[in-house]
Design a protein around this motif. Structure first.
Motif, PDB file in Angstrom:
ATOM      1  N   HIS A 200       0.833  -1.197   0.000  1.00 36.78           N
ATOM      2  CA  HIS A 200       0.000   0.000   0.000  1.00 36.78           C
ATOM      3  C   HIS A 200       0.877   1.260   0.000  1.00 36.78           C
ATOM      4  CE1 HIS A 200      -3.035   2.919   0.993  1.00 36.78           C
ATOM      5  NE2 HIS A 200      -2.450   3.197   2.146  1.00 36.78           N
TER       6      HIS A 200
ATOM      7  N   HIS B  45       3.457   7.852   4.537  1.00 36.07           N
ATOM      8  CA  HIS B  45       2.271   8.565   5.022  1.00 36.07           C
ATOM      9  C   HIS B  45       1.608   7.844   6.202  1.00 36.07           C
ATOM     10  CE1 HIS B  45       0.176   5.620   2.492  1.00 36.07           C
ATOM     11  NE2 HIS B  45      -0.918   5.909   3.164  1.00 36.07           N
ATOM     12  N   ASP B  46       1.702   6.509   6.210  1.00 35.46           N
ATOM     13  CA  ASP B  46       1.027   5.739   7.260  1.00 35.46           C
ATOM     14  C   ASP B  46       1.988   5.238   8.330  1.00 35.46           C
ATOM     15  OD1 ASP B  46      -1.670   5.805   6.810  1.00 35.46           O
ATOM     16  OD2 ASP B  46      -1.675   4.098   5.423  1.00 35.46           O
TER      17      ASP B  46
ATOM     18  N   ASP C 102      -4.231   7.509  -1.630  1.00 34.76           N
ATOM     19  CA  ASP C 102      -4.416   6.638  -0.466  1.00 34.76           C
ATOM     20  C   ASP C 102      -5.822   6.057  -0.466  1.00 34.76           C
ATOM     21  OD1 ASP C 102      -3.986   5.486   2.087  1.00 34.76           O
ATOM     22  OD2 ASP C 102      -4.964   7.193   3.038  1.00 34.76           O
TER      23      ASP C 102
END
Ligand SMILES: [Fe+2]
Ligand SMILES: [Fe+2]
Length: 482
Positions: free
Chosen positions: A235, A267-268, A353
């Motif tokens: 991801h 980002h995560d 996303d």
């Protein structure tokens, strides 16, 4: 899916820049074949061309125009020829090739006299002389013009660089899977030793940017294939790739594209602080669990603040991690007391996303594995959840049938989408690699272009009827695609 997909209004930047340069330069060149250099028309044309050149040098640092076979490459990105400029580009191509000049490079600003020197030198070259470029280089040196370089027209060498898509595919594959391994390492590092080391990731994102700038189909294809084992790290890499590809299309300079990739990749990162039971809970989260889950942007920003070097890159990454669940209309989370528009990087990552988390494999998701539904959903939320201009660019990039989609055609053939058309009017007519069944399995057949029409009737030869689930057909798309 709504009937019409909006056309790409932000365009393909290298194409715009390259075409603008060619048009201005070719006019001056043509003028120089007709008038002597004291003529006022030449002065005017030179001034116009100068403006374009110096503007490009200022924004890009330097720029090059290369000719490979019948194609132009502006800063190594292929120019997409549209109908309006076709004649001009053809004309210029012919003039350069007949003089054996295959490359022009501007490394710095030039002045009017230098530009005129150069253009008259080019005009005066004899045809079919392979060493013309050496003559020009010598003359430029003699006149003290350092900012302009020319190169020979070399069809073979150039083919190796640009046409070898197999090589690019191999490289893209390496970048993709190495990035997954790398995100894994970084996450482990944060979890176990509380250290954040992103040095290697930086280099890898630069490679990804280079690959995407040459041809984004290989990496977009990899991002669209959803039957890998480990979704979590995938991801992050997918978000990085989609984001870079959007960034390239809206003209974000190269240096910042790799920053954008880094911001996408991490980002995560805040999710490392979320307990596993919450993170992978298959059922709906309770209110308390939701609160925990929704703190990952804040955790992410905190972790990224540990980055050793402070600067543009770290600031962008922190901001994107913090803002990627904020919506365009400023709803979403974390809740802000002072509302301000999310940054461009955050807006890009918010939509890539969202897309990538919905187009996940079925085991993770209730929603079926079809991207046209998700794109439709995103279009409905354009202006509220997502930046409308970015949504347009994204939909044109992904296409209704993304690269790697298994489709059924009206000819009863099945095939895998291998390329999206550049023209957004033809978004439902991709190139498809047909599959045929033999000895108990599906094999790769020929590649067909769905925009092809039957000459006699004028009808399209083949049309997509629907998308199919590769698992039901026992087809491993990745195998066919790579
Ligand atoms: Fe997130
Ligand atoms: Fe995410």
């Amino acid at each position: 899916m709504p009937e019409r997909i909006p056309s790409r209004d932000l365009g393909h930047l290298p194409t715009q820049q390259g075409t603008e340069f060619i048009v201005a330069f070719y006019r001056l060149f043509k003028g120089a074949t007709l008038y002597n250099r004291k003529n006022f028309t030449i002065d005017r044309l030179a001034q116009e061309c100068l403006q374009v050149i110096n503007k490009l040098v200022n924004s890009e640092g330097h720029f090059s125009l290369k000719i490979v076979r019948d194609n132009f490459f502006f800063n190594n990105v292929r120019i997409q020829v549209n109908a309006d400029q076709y004649t001009v580009l053809r004309g210029f191509l012919h003039e350069m090739r007949s003089r054996w000049i295959g490359e022009l490079e501007f490394a710095d600003e030039v002045n009017g006299e230098q530009l005129k020197d150069f253009v008259y030198l080019l005009c005066g070259l004899e045809e079919n002389n392979e060493s013309n470029y050496l003559y020009i280089l010598k003359q430029l040196e003699y006149r003290g013009v350092e900012a302009i370089q020319v190169g020979k027209f070399e069809s073979l060498k150039a083919e190796e660089i640009y046409i070898d898509s197999k090589h690019l595919k191999r490289e893209s594959k390496e970048v993709y899977f190495r990035s997954i391994g790398l995100v894994k390492d970084v996450v482990e590092g944060v979890k176990n030793q509380n250290v954040l080391n992103v040095r290697k990731a930086k280099r890898l994102m630069q490679n990804a940017v280079n690959a995407i700038m040459q041809d984004d189909s290989a990496l977009l294809g990899l991002a669209n294939i959803k039957n890998y084992d480990e979704y979590t790290f995938n991801h992050s890499v997918n978000v990085a790739i989609y984001s870079i590809a959007i960034g390239q299309r809206i003209g974000i300079p190269k240096k910042y594209l790799s920053h954008l990739g880094m911001a996408g990749l991490f980002h995560d990162i805040g999710k490392v602080k979320i307990p596993k039971e919450v993170l992978i809970k298959p059922k709906k989260l309770s209110v308390e669990e939701l609160v925990i889950m929704r703190s990952h942007p804040i955790f992410g920003a905190e972790i990224l603040m540990k980055m050793k070097e402070w600067g543009e890159l770290s600031t962008r990454m922190i901001t994107a991690a913090f803002e990627h669940h904020l919506k365009y209309d400023l709803t979403g989370y974390p809740k802000l007391t002072r509302k301000r528009k999310p940054s461009l990087f955050s807006r890009i990552i918010a939509l890539t996303d969202f897309y990538d988390s919905l187009v996940r494999p079925m085991i993770y998701n209730r929603l079926p594995y079809v991207s046209e539904k998700i794109l439709g959903l995103m279009l409905e939320r354009s202006g509220t959840d997502f930046d409308p201009a970015l949504i347009k660019v994204f939909i044109n990039m992904i296409g209704i049938f993304p690269i790697g989609t298994l489709v059924l055609l009206n000819t009863d053939d099945i095939g895998i989408v291998t390329q999206i058309q550049e023209d957004s009017e033809l978004i439902d007519r991709p190139e498809v690699c047909l599959l045929y069944y033999s000895d108990g399995e599906y094999r790769k057949g020929k590649v067909v272009d769905l925009k092809e029409r039957d000459e006699a009737t004028g009808e399209y030869k083949r049309t997509v009827v629907k998308t199919l689930n590769p698992n039901e057909y026992n087809i491993n798309v990745a195998e066919f695609f790579l």
